[in-house]
Design an enzyme around this catalytic site. Structure first.
Site, PDB file in Angstrom:
ATOM      1  N   ASP A 110       0.817  -1.235   0.000  1.00  0.00           N
ATOM      2  CA  ASP A 110       0.000   0.000   0.000  1.00  0.00           C
ATOM      3  C   ASP A 110       0.842   1.274   0.000  1.00  0.00           C
ATOM      4  O   ASP A 110       0.379   2.309   0.435  1.00  0.00           O
ATOM      5  CB  ASP A 110      -0.964  -0.012   1.190  1.00  0.00           C
ATOM      6  N   GLU A 111       2.069   1.185  -0.509  1.00  0.00           N
ATOM      7  CA  GLU A 111       2.974   2.309  -0.358  1.00  0.00           C
ATOM      8  C   GLU A 111       3.896   2.439  -1.567  1.00  0.00           C
ATOM      9  O   GLU A 111       4.410   1.433  -2.051  1.00  0.00           O
ATOM     10  CB  GLU A 111       3.831   1.990   0.872  1.00  0.00           C
TER      11      GLU A 111
HETATM   12  P1  TTP Z   1       0.387   0.153   6.946  1.00  0.00           P
HETATM   13  O1  TTP Z   1       0.426   1.149   5.829  1.00  0.00           O
HETATM   14  O2  TTP Z   1       1.478   0.166   7.933  1.00  0.00           O
HETATM   15  O3  TTP Z   1      -0.956   0.334   7.764  1.00  0.00           O
HETATM   16  P2  TTP Z   1      -2.408   0.726   7.266  1.00  0.00           P
HETATM   17  O4  TTP Z   1      -2.449   1.018   5.818  1.00  0.00           O
HETATM   18  O5  TTP Z   1      -3.351  -0.342   7.732  1.00  0.00           O
HETATM   19  O6  TTP Z   1      -2.732   2.001   8.122  1.00  0.00           O
HETATM   20  P3  TTP Z   1      -2.220   3.502   7.911  1.00  0.00           P
HETATM   21  O7  TTP Z   1      -3.473   4.291   7.701  1.00  0.00           O
HETATM   22  O8  TTP Z   1      -1.545   3.833   9.190  1.00  0.00           O
HETATM   23  O9  TTP Z   1      -1.320   3.520   6.738  1.00  0.00           O
HETATM   24  O10 TTP Z   1       0.299  -1.312   6.371  1.00  0.00           O
HETATM   25  C1  TTP Z   1      -0.383  -1.640   5.170  1.00  0.00           C
HETATM   26  C2  TTP Z   1      -1.113  -2.972   5.326  1.00  0.00           C
HETATM   27  O11 TTP Z   1      -0.204  -3.997   5.699  1.00  0.00           O
HETATM   28  C3  TTP Z   1      -2.188  -2.947   6.389  1.00  0.00           C
HETATM   29  O12 TTP Z   1      -3.435  -2.462   5.909  1.00  0.00           O
HETATM   30  C4  TTP Z   1      -2.228  -4.382   6.829  1.00  0.00           C
HETATM   31  C5  TTP Z   1      -0.836  -4.904   6.606  1.00  0.00           C
HETATM   32  N1  TTP Z   1      -0.106  -4.997   7.887  1.00  0.00           N
HETATM   33  C6  TTP Z   1      -0.132  -6.186   8.595  1.00  0.00           C
HETATM   34  O13 TTP Z   1      -0.735  -7.173   8.124  1.00  0.00           O
HETATM   35  N2  TTP Z   1       0.532  -6.268   9.787  1.00  0.00           N
HETATM   36  C7  TTP Z   1       1.191  -5.204  10.328  1.00  0.00           C
HETATM   37  O14 TTP Z   1       1.772  -5.319  11.428  1.00  0.00           O
HETATM   38  C8  TTP Z   1       1.208  -3.974   9.602  1.00  0.00           C
HETATM   39  C9  TTP Z   1       1.915  -2.767  10.162  1.00  0.00           C
HETATM   40  C10 TTP Z   1       0.540  -3.911   8.392  1.00  0.00           C
HETATM   41 MG    MG Z   2      -1.095   2.369   4.905  1.00  0.00          MG
END
Ligand code: TTP
Ligand code: MG
Length: 369
Positions: A110-111
């Site tokens: 997601d990045e």
């Molecule tokens: P992130 O971008 O860290 O988290 P997020 O998108 O859920 O929340 P944010 O709004 O803070 O960006 O991680 C992306 C995806 O990766 C997240 O949706 C689920 C997965 N993930 C896990 O499965 N375990 C974890 O410990 C983390 C940090 C993320």
């Molecule tokens: Mg995210």
């Protein structure tokens, strides 16, 4: 060298937001996406949670039973991870992001980093407008929000994106870098995990500003040359890492639930052929040829079976894909008693279509001589 303009785009609460998109009635409830270990009913960990659930202290990594406790009587929804679905959404969004970048680097599901220096002619004003357009496009086409950080390098862009979430946009001008970083805790820096943070605490370093003021030589003595220098540079926002395309996609796949449970080859192939069409469209879009073909079937008892075949030569032809998928399902059905509930198609072992053409041309050239 002209200053760079780098963006980091991070999708908000990604897995949970995908679930909300699929089922909008979840939007006003706490949503928790879980990785169930299967050992007992609630064993496993939270993958991610929407921002409503986060208000109650539910975050990635905590045990499911604890999340349930925190959300007791809160009408919360707990769902198992559906990676395949999130991958699909991710792929579509990455395609949008890539189209706006001079250089593109996906760093997770997601990045992604976008070097937009040329696109915006070095102007942060234009970068801001571009970021807004990207957010609108992702929202309009994929119904998802994201947070964007803009800075002169990857390090600053990444931290900027984390500052304001969800649906944030944070811009850090080159002159602001040090004052922006200095009050933040050192744990915001990549490479500063729990252990390093503790170690730094013993040196009375808790903010990035503290780290910036700390003598480099001392840092090198404590952390070694490479890390010491890295920490020092990071603390003052210096980072020369280029934005670069990561190793190519590993595979492209599509999976779909059948209308009814079946082991009828004709019915299965009808659906599998549609999936082949979709997979093939992706291949064309990405300009890829493939060498391996796989099928997957989720059976009525929820067991997952797969079969694959590696072709002699890479190809990009839809007919070859369909033919191979047919062969694999025929063989698979002969070997299995159960009915299938979901079927999927996967291609992998990619070659760039240009490379493939080149190989063919070379081959023909050789043959002629
Ligand atoms: P992130 O971008 O860290 O988290 P997020 O998108 O859920 O929340 P944010 O709004 O803070 O960006 O991680 C992306 C995806 O990766 C997240 O949706 C689920 C997965 N993930 C896990 O499965 N375990 C974890 O410990 C983390 C940090 C993320
Ligand atoms: Mg995210």
């Amino acid at each position: 060298m002209q200053a760079r303009v780098i963006m980091l785009v991070d999708l908000d609460y990604f897995f949970a937001q995908c679930e909300e998109r699929r089922n909008p009635s979840l939007k006003d409830k706490p949503v928790v996406v879980c990785v169930y270990s299967g050992r007992s009913e609630d064993s496993g960990a939270v993958s991610t949670a929407n921002y409503i659930a986060r208000k109650y202290g539910v975050t990635s990594g905590i045990p499911i039973f604890l999340a349930k406790k925190k959300l007791k009587k809160k009408d919360a929804v707990f769902l198992p991870v559906d990676h395949e679905f999130y991958e699909e959404v991710s792929e579509e969004i990455m395609r949008i992001l890539r189209s706006h970048a001079d250089l593109f680097e996906q760093v997770g599901i997601d990045e992604a980093y976008l070097d937009v220096s040329q696109k915006v002619k070095g102007s942060l004003e234009e970068a801001k407008e571009l970021a807004q357009r990207i957010k609108e496009e992702v929202k309009a086409q994929q119904k998802l929000t994201c947070s964007i950080g803009i800075g002169p390098n990857k390090l600053v862009a990444k931290i900027a994106a984390d500052i304001q979430k969800p649906d944030g946009l944070t811009i850090v001008e080159p002159e602001q870098v040090e004052s922006f970083l200095s009050p933040l805790p050192v744990s915001r820096l990549i490479g500063v995990g729990r252990k390093t943070k503790k170690r730094m605490q013993t040196l009375v370093i808790s903010t990035i500003g503290d780290l910036a003021k700390y003598d480099v030589q001392r840092l090198i003595e404590v952390f070694g040359k490479k890390l010491g220098i890295y920490f020092h540079n990071a603390s003052i926002g210096v980072d020369d890492e280029p934005v670069q395309e990561r190793g190519e996609v590993e595979s492209i796949s599509r999976i779909s639930t059948l209308k009814g449970d079946t082991r009828d080859l004709k019915v299965i192939l009808e659906r599998a052929n549609q999936l082949c069409d979709e997979v093939h469209a992706k291949l064309v879009q990405r300009e890829l040829g493939f060498k391996s073909v796989g099928i997957v079937a989720v059976m009525v008892d929820m067991s997952v079976r797969s079969r694959s075949k590696t072709l002699e030569n890479p190809t990009n032809e839809l007919e070859v894909l369909k033919k191979t998928v047919k062969e694999l399902f025929e063989k698979f059905l002969n070997e299995s008693e159960l009915e299938a509930r979901r079927v999927g198609v996967r291609v992998s072992n990619f070659v760039k279509e240009q490379e493939r053409q080149k190989q063919i041309t070379n081959f023909i050239g050789l043959a002629k001589n």
